[in-house]
Motif scaffolding. Sequence first.
Motif, PDB file in Angstrom:
ATOM      1  N   THR A 181       0.856  -1.179   0.000  1.00  0.00           N
ATOM      2  CA  THR A 181       0.000   0.000   0.000  1.00  0.00           C
ATOM      3  C   THR A 181       0.896   1.234   0.000  1.00  0.00           C
ATOM      4  O   THR A 181       2.076   1.160   0.376  1.00  0.00           O
ATOM      5  CB  THR A 181      -0.935   0.057   1.230  1.00  0.00           C
ATOM      6  OG1 THR A 181      -0.132   0.080   2.414  1.00  0.00           O
ATOM      7  CG2 THR A 181      -1.906  -1.101   1.266  1.00  0.00           C
ATOM      8  N   SER A 182       0.336   2.341  -0.408  1.00  0.00           N
ATOM      9  CA  SER A 182       1.053   3.616  -0.330  1.00  0.00           C
ATOM     10  C   SER A 182       0.033   4.746  -0.202  1.00  0.00           C
ATOM     11  O   SER A 182      -1.151   4.559  -0.488  1.00  0.00           O
ATOM     12  CB  SER A 182       1.943   3.825  -1.557  1.00  0.00           C
ATOM     13  OG  SER A 182       1.156   3.938  -2.725  1.00  0.00           O
ATOM     14  N   PRO A 204      -0.077   8.165  -1.736  1.00  0.00           N
ATOM     15  CA  PRO A 204       0.514   9.132  -2.677  1.00  0.00           C
ATOM     16  C   PRO A 204       0.407  10.597  -2.268  1.00  0.00           C
ATOM     17  O   PRO A 204       1.383  11.336  -2.451  1.00  0.00           O
ATOM     18  CB  PRO A 204      -0.256   8.867  -3.980  1.00  0.00           C
ATOM     19  CG  PRO A 204      -0.742   7.473  -3.861  1.00  0.00           C
ATOM     20  CD  PRO A 204      -1.008   7.264  -2.388  1.00  0.00           C
ATOM     21  N   GLY A 215       3.787   8.783  -0.657  1.00  0.00           N
ATOM     22  CA  GLY A 215       3.753   7.349  -0.913  1.00  0.00           C
ATOM     23  C   GLY A 215       4.165   6.476   0.257  1.00  0.00           C
ATOM     24  O   GLY A 215       3.407   5.645   0.701  1.00  0.00           O
ATOM     25  N   TYR A 253     -10.590  -0.134   2.084  1.00  0.00           N
ATOM     26  CA  TYR A 253      -9.393   0.334   1.396  1.00  0.00           C
ATOM     27  C   TYR A 253      -9.680   0.576  -0.085  1.00  0.00           C
ATOM     28  O   TYR A 253      -9.147   1.510  -0.681  1.00  0.00           O
ATOM     29  CB  TYR A 253      -8.235  -0.644   1.575  1.00  0.00           C
ATOM     30  CG  TYR A 253      -7.548  -0.508   2.908  1.00  0.00           C
ATOM     31  CD1 TYR A 253      -6.200  -0.241   3.002  1.00  0.00           C
ATOM     32  CD2 TYR A 253      -8.252  -0.641   4.107  1.00  0.00           C
ATOM     33  CE1 TYR A 253      -5.553  -0.113   4.226  1.00  0.00           C
ATOM     34  CE2 TYR A 253      -7.638  -0.523   5.334  1.00  0.00           C
ATOM     35  CZ  TYR A 253      -6.289  -0.256   5.386  1.00  0.00           C
ATOM     36  OH  TYR A 253      -5.674  -0.127   6.602  1.00  0.00           O
ATOM     37  N   ALA A 295      -9.200   4.052  -1.906  1.00  0.00           N
ATOM     38  CA  ALA A 295      -8.418   4.142  -3.144  1.00  0.00           C
ATOM     39  C   ALA A 295      -9.206   4.881  -4.224  1.00  0.00           C
ATOM     40  O   ALA A 295      -8.634   5.658  -4.995  1.00  0.00           O
ATOM     41  CB  ALA A 295      -8.026   2.749  -3.622  1.00  0.00           C
ATOM     42  N   GLN A 296     -10.513   4.660  -4.269  1.00  0.00           N
ATOM     43  CA  GLN A 296     -11.342   5.347  -5.257  1.00  0.00           C
ATOM     44  C   GLN A 296     -11.371   6.852  -5.007  1.00  0.00           C
ATOM     45  O   GLN A 296     -11.510   7.636  -5.946  1.00  0.00           O
ATOM     46  CB  GLN A 296     -12.776   4.782  -5.251  1.00  0.00           C
ATOM     47  CG  GLN A 296     -12.860   3.314  -5.641  1.00  0.00           C
ATOM     48  CD  GLN A 296     -12.158   3.017  -6.949  1.00  0.00           C
ATOM     49  OE1 GLN A 296     -12.497   3.557  -7.986  1.00  0.00           O
ATOM     50  NE2 GLN A 296     -11.154   2.158  -6.894  1.00  0.00           N
ATOM     51  N   GLY A 321      -8.767   8.409  -3.832  1.00  0.00           N
ATOM     52  CA  GLY A 321      -7.407   8.870  -4.068  1.00  0.00           C
ATOM     53  C   GLY A 321      -6.557   9.014  -2.821  1.00  0.00           C
ATOM     54  O   GLY A 321      -5.473   9.598  -2.870  1.00  0.00           O
ATOM     55  N   GLU A 355      -3.183   3.907  -2.325  1.00  0.00           N
ATOM     56  CA  GLU A 355      -3.041   2.988  -3.451  1.00  0.00           C
ATOM     57  C   GLU A 355      -2.751   1.618  -2.878  1.00  0.00           C
ATOM     58  O   GLU A 355      -1.973   1.479  -1.933  1.00  0.00           O
ATOM     59  CB  GLU A 355      -1.914   3.426  -4.383  1.00  0.00           C
ATOM     60  CG  GLU A 355      -2.263   4.642  -5.205  1.00  0.00           C
ATOM     61  CD  GLU A 355      -1.158   5.041  -6.177  1.00  0.00           C
ATOM     62  OE1 GLU A 355      -0.081   4.398  -6.195  1.00  0.00           O
ATOM     63  OE2 GLU A 355      -1.378   6.013  -6.914  1.00  0.00           O
ATOM     64  N   ALA A 398      -1.616  -2.309  -3.965  1.00  0.00           N
ATOM     65  CA  ALA A 398      -0.936  -3.056  -5.024  1.00  0.00           C
ATOM     66  C   ALA A 398      -1.738  -4.288  -5.431  1.00  0.00           C
ATOM     67  O   ALA A 398      -1.547  -5.374  -4.897  1.00  0.00           O
ATOM     68  CB  ALA A 398       0.467  -3.459  -4.575  1.00  0.00           C
ATOM     69  N   SER A 399      -2.664  -4.120  -6.317  1.00  0.00           N
ATOM     70  CA  SER A 399      -3.456  -5.178  -6.958  1.00  0.00           C
ATOM     71  C   SER A 399      -4.031  -6.192  -5.966  1.00  0.00           C
ATOM     72  O   SER A 399      -4.270  -5.884  -4.809  1.00  0.00           O
ATOM     73  CB  SER A 399      -2.638  -5.871  -8.041  1.00  0.00           C
ATOM     74  OG  SER A 399      -1.580  -6.627  -7.476  1.00  0.00           O
TER      75      SER A 399
END
Length: 175
Positions: free
Chosen positions: A73-74, A76, A80, A124, A128-129, A131, A134, A136-137
Motif C-alpha cells: 500500500t502507499s 501518494p 507514498g 481500502y 483508493a477510489q 485517491g 493505493e 498493489a493489486s
Amino acid sequence: MSLLILFVLFQASWFATVWGGAQGSSLWALVATVVVFALLARRYPLRGLLTRAGIGVLCGLVLDGTMVALGLTSFPPFGGQTLPLWILCLWANFAAVLPYMVPWLAGRRSLAVVFGAARGPLAYFSAAQLGAIEVASLIGYSAVGLAWALAMAVLPLEERQGEAKPTLGSEVAGG
C-alpha cells in the motif's frame, strides 16, 4: 446512543478523514477524531474509549506500517511511503466505536475475524477510489484482508464492565 447514530457518525468521520487524506491533509482527520470522541464521551467512559483508541493506533502503526514497508500500500498524497496521521486517526476512531457500533461481535471473535477480512479490503478499495491510498493489486488487497483479520483478532470487541451498551433502535439509559 442508537446503533444507527453510531453508524452514521463513524461513516461521516470515515469519509471526512479519507477525503482529507486524499487532499493531502490530516486536518479533517483530527477534526473528525475530536468530534467522534466528544460525542462518544458524552455517553461512554472516556478511559475505555482512549484505551481502545490506543490499541487501534498500535494496530495501524504495525499493520499499515508493514504494508507500506512491503510496498503493498502507499499514500501518494503524502509521498507514498509515509504513514500519514489520518490513517492513525481512522484506526483510533474505529477501535473506539467498535464495541458500540457492532455489539453483535462481542464474544464472537471468529466472526469478527471474518468480518475484518471481508470489510477491510472494501474500505481500502473505497479509500483508493477517493485517491487517499493505493493498493498493489490483488496481492495488496489480500494483505489488507489479512491485516484486518489480525486487527479484529486483537481489537477489544466488548466494552468494559459497567459501560453502556446500545441496542438496535434504542437509546442508552441515562440520557
